[in-house]
Design a protein around this motif. Sequence first.
Motif, PDB file in Angstrom:
ATOM      1  N   ASP A   3     -35.665  -7.929  26.298  1.00  0.00           N
ATOM      2  CA  ASP A   3     -35.888  -8.187  27.713  1.00  0.00           C
ATOM      3  C   ASP A   3     -34.948  -7.319  28.545  1.00  0.00           C
ATOM      4  OD1 ASP A   3     -37.781 -10.086  27.158  1.00  0.00           O
ATOM      5  OD2 ASP A   3     -36.289 -11.716  27.056  1.00  0.00           O
ATOM      6  N   LEU A   4     -35.485  -6.750  29.618  1.00  0.00           N
ATOM      7  CA  LEU A   4     -34.668  -5.930  30.499  1.00  0.00           C
ATOM      8  C   LEU A   4     -33.937  -6.827  31.480  1.00  0.00           C
ATOM      9  CD1 LEU A   4     -37.110  -3.002  31.343  1.00  0.00           C
ATOM     10  CD2 LEU A   4     -35.393  -3.121  29.551  1.00  0.00           C
ATOM     11  N   ASN A   5     -32.686  -6.517  31.743  1.00  0.00           N
ATOM     12  CA  ASN A   5     -31.989  -7.259  32.772  1.00  0.00           C
ATOM     13  C   ASN A   5     -31.954  -6.421  34.037  1.00  0.00           C
ATOM     14  OD1 ASN A   5     -29.806  -5.412  32.604  1.00  0.00           O
ATOM     15  ND2 ASN A   5     -28.954  -6.563  30.868  1.00  0.00           N
ATOM     16  N   THR A   6     -31.359  -6.959  35.062  1.00  0.00           N
ATOM     17  CA  THR A   6     -31.388  -6.280  36.359  1.00  0.00           C
ATOM     18  C   THR A   6     -30.543  -5.024  36.382  1.00  0.00           C
ATOM     19  OG1 THR A   6     -29.564  -7.682  37.105  1.00  0.00           O
ATOM     20  CG2 THR A   6     -31.809  -8.439  37.571  1.00  0.00           C
ATOM     21  N   GLU A   7     -29.734  -4.808  35.336  1.00  0.00           N
ATOM     22  CA  GLU A   7     -28.870  -3.645  35.318  1.00  0.00           C
ATOM     23  C   GLU A   7     -29.462  -2.470  34.544  1.00  0.00           C
ATOM     24  OE1 GLU A   7     -25.123  -4.893  33.833  1.00  0.00           O
ATOM     25  OE2 GLU A   7     -24.614  -6.090  35.600  1.00  0.00           O
ATOM     26  N   SER A   8     -30.661  -2.628  34.003  1.00  0.00           N
ATOM     27  CA  SER A   8     -31.273  -1.538  33.244  1.00  0.00           C
ATOM     28  C   SER A   8     -32.714  -1.326  33.703  1.00  0.00           C
ATOM     29  CB  SER A   8     -31.233  -1.841  31.743  1.00  0.00           C
ATOM     30  OG  SER A   8     -31.985  -3.019  31.463  1.00  0.00           O
ATOM     31  N   ASP A   9     -33.179  -0.086  33.565  1.00  0.00           N
ATOM     32  CA  ASP A   9     -34.537   0.266  33.971  1.00  0.00           C
ATOM     33  C   ASP A   9     -35.505   0.343  32.797  1.00  0.00           C
ATOM     34  OD1 ASP A   9     -33.855   0.549  36.733  1.00  0.00           O
ATOM     35  OD2 ASP A   9     -32.903   2.462  36.242  1.00  0.00           O
ATOM     36  N   PHE A  10     -34.988   0.671  31.622  1.00  0.00           N
ATOM     37  CA  PHE A  10     -35.840   0.702  30.442  1.00  0.00           C
ATOM     38  C   PHE A  10     -34.981   0.606  29.188  1.00  0.00           C
ATOM     39  CE2 PHE A  10     -34.810   5.018  31.598  1.00  0.00           C
ATOM     40  CZ  PHE A  10     -34.603   5.704  30.411  1.00  0.00           C
ATOM     41  N   VAL A  11     -35.656   0.384  28.065  1.00  0.00           N
ATOM     42  CA  VAL A  11     -34.970   0.216  26.784  1.00  0.00           C
ATOM     43  C   VAL A  11     -35.323   1.388  25.873  1.00  0.00           C
ATOM     44  CG1 VAL A  11     -34.865  -1.152  24.660  1.00  0.00           C
ATOM     45  CG2 VAL A  11     -34.786  -2.292  26.876  1.00  0.00           C
ATOM     46  N   ILE A  12     -34.328   1.907  25.219  1.00  0.00           N
ATOM     47  CA  ILE A  12     -34.550   2.949  24.221  1.00  0.00           C
ATOM     48  C   ILE A  12     -34.297   2.333  22.851  1.00  0.00           C
ATOM     49  CG2 ILE A  12     -33.832   5.216  23.384  1.00  0.00           C
ATOM     50  CD1 ILE A  12     -32.795   5.800  26.201  1.00  0.00           C
ATOM     51  N   HIS A  13     -35.322   2.338  22.024  1.00  0.00           N
ATOM     52  CA  HIS A  13     -35.188   1.813  20.662  1.00  0.00           C
ATOM     53  C   HIS A  13     -34.687   2.951  19.776  1.00  0.00           C
ATOM     54  CE1 HIS A  13     -37.544  -1.583  22.129  1.00  0.00           C
ATOM     55  NE2 HIS A  13     -38.407  -0.700  22.605  1.00  0.00           N
ATOM     56  N   VAL A  24     -31.015   0.207  23.065  1.00  0.00           N
ATOM     57  CA  VAL A  24     -30.043   0.714  24.026  1.00  0.00           C
ATOM     58  C   VAL A  24     -30.656   0.623  25.420  1.00  0.00           C
ATOM     59  CG1 VAL A  24     -28.730   2.729  24.782  1.00  0.00           C
ATOM     60  CG2 VAL A  24     -29.008   2.252  22.332  1.00  0.00           C
ATOM     61  N   GLU A  25     -30.024  -0.144  26.299  1.00  0.00           N
ATOM     62  CA  GLU A  25     -30.523  -0.282  27.660  1.00  0.00           C
ATOM     63  C   GLU A  25     -30.087   0.919  28.490  1.00  0.00           C
ATOM     64  OE1 GLU A  25     -29.146  -4.033  29.058  1.00  0.00           O
ATOM     65  OE2 GLU A  25     -30.569  -5.171  27.844  1.00  0.00           O
ATOM     66  N   ASP A  30     -29.037   7.501  34.228  1.00  0.00           N
ATOM     67  CA  ASP A  30     -28.237   7.864  33.052  1.00  0.00           C
ATOM     68  C   ASP A  30     -28.462   9.331  32.682  1.00  0.00           C
ATOM     69  OD1 ASP A  30     -27.133   5.387  32.838  1.00  0.00           O
ATOM     70  OD2 ASP A  30     -28.348   4.732  31.126  1.00  0.00           O
ATOM     71  N   THR A  31     -27.440   9.919  32.093  1.00  0.00           N
ATOM     72  CA  THR A  31     -27.547  11.287  31.575  1.00  0.00           C
ATOM     73  C   THR A  31     -27.587  11.245  30.049  1.00  0.00           C
ATOM     74  OG1 THR A  31     -25.153  11.575  31.472  1.00  0.00           O
ATOM     75  CG2 THR A  31     -26.257  12.188  33.545  1.00  0.00           C
ATOM     76  N   VAL A  32     -27.818  12.408  29.466  1.00  0.00           N
ATOM     77  CA  VAL A  32     -27.780  12.511  28.006  1.00  0.00           C
ATOM     78  C   VAL A  32     -26.421  12.064  27.484  1.00  0.00           C
ATOM     79  CG1 VAL A  32     -27.814  14.140  26.080  1.00  0.00           C
ATOM     80  CG2 VAL A  32     -29.533  14.319  27.896  1.00  0.00           C
ATOM     81  N   ALA A  33     -25.358  12.452  28.172  1.00  0.00           N
ATOM     82  CA  ALA A  33     -24.013  12.062  27.746  1.00  0.00           C
ATOM     83  C   ALA A  33     -23.868  10.541  27.727  1.00  0.00           C
ATOM     84  CB  ALA A  33     -22.969  12.681  28.670  1.00  0.00           C
ATOM     85  N   VAL A  41     -21.427   3.657  20.548  1.00  0.00           N
ATOM     86  CA  VAL A  41     -20.996   2.264  20.501  1.00  0.00           C
ATOM     87  C   VAL A  41     -21.883   1.451  19.559  1.00  0.00           C
ATOM     88  CG1 VAL A  41     -20.790   0.148  21.861  1.00  0.00           C
ATOM     89  CG2 VAL A  41     -19.968   2.319  22.798  1.00  0.00           C
ATOM     90  N   ALA A  42     -23.185   1.691  19.613  1.00  0.00           N
ATOM     91  CA  ALA A  42     -24.129   0.897  18.818  1.00  0.00           C
ATOM     92  C   ALA A  42     -24.040   1.188  17.321  1.00  0.00           C
ATOM     93  CB  ALA A  42     -25.559   1.137  19.317  1.00  0.00           C
ATOM     94  N   PHE A  43     -23.832   2.463  16.965  1.00  0.00           N
ATOM     95  CA  PHE A  43     -23.893   2.863  15.555  1.00  0.00           C
ATOM     96  C   PHE A  43     -22.571   3.388  15.002  1.00  0.00           C
ATOM     97  CE2 PHE A  43     -28.295   3.223  17.018  1.00  0.00           C
ATOM     98  CZ  PHE A  43     -28.985   2.577  16.004  1.00  0.00           C
ATOM     99  N   GLU A  44     -21.564   3.517  15.858  1.00  0.00           N
ATOM    100  CA  GLU A  44     -20.276   4.072  15.442  1.00  0.00           C
ATOM    101  C   GLU A  44     -20.430   5.484  14.876  1.00  0.00           C
ATOM    102  OE1 GLU A  44     -18.366   1.300  12.846  1.00  0.00           O
ATOM    103  OE2 GLU A  44     -17.981  -0.152  14.430  1.00  0.00           O
TER     104      GLU A  44
END
Length: 198
Positions: A3-13, A24-25, A30-33, A41-44
Motif C-alpha cells: 500500500d502506498l502512503n502519503t509520502e510516496s508516489d509509487f512502489v518499485i519492486h 522500495v517506495e 527521487d533521483t537515481v541516487a 538500505v534494503a539489501f545491504e
Amino acid sequence: MADLNTESDFVIHVVTPSGQVADVEAKLTDTVATLQMKVQVAFEVPVDEQQIVLDTTVLVEPGTDATAALHTLLPGNVTLTLVRLPKRGRLFASTERSSFDNTKIEFRLGIFGDCQLKETYQVHHLGGRKWDREDRTDILSGTYELQGDLASCTWTHHVQTSTRCTKHGAHGDTEDIKDWEFMASAASLRYERIDLAF
C-alpha cells in the motif's frame, strides 16, 4: 503490492537472482541516487556494486548519471532486478605461513568481468650446513564469471619469475634466476576456480 502512503508516489519492486524481494517506495522527485541509497538500505548492497535491470535493459550501474529523475526512467509500478557487481579494485587476499614457506595470493575482480591474480611463494629449507631457498611470483590476467562464492576464471596471460639458490657455506653456492617468462596454459589450470570465501 504494498500500500502506498502519503509520502510516496509509487512502489518499485526489487528482486535479486537469489530470490530476495523488497518493495522500495519512491517519489516522482527521487533521483537515481535516491533509488540506489534505498536499495542499499534494503539489501545491504553498496551503491558502487549495484546494477539495476528493467526487463533485460541495464537501468542503473556504477558510473551512470545519478542525478537523473526516476519518473523519466520508470513507468508506474515496476519490477527491477538487482545484480551485485564486484567493486572495481575489490581485492581478495589469502596468506598461508609455516616455519619454512609463505604463500600469498591477491585476487582482484573488475566490474567489467576482468580479473587479475598475483601469487608470491617463498620456501626455505635448512638441513645441516645446506640452506635452500626458492622465490616465485606468478601474475595472471583474464576474465571471470561468478558462481556463488567461486570465481570461474579464464586466463589469457600468465607470466612468472623465480629465483632458486643453495648455500653450503664456504663454497659450492648456486643461484638460478629466471626472468619474467610467459607460461603455458597448463600452468594456469590450478587458478581456474578461486574461492572468494577465503
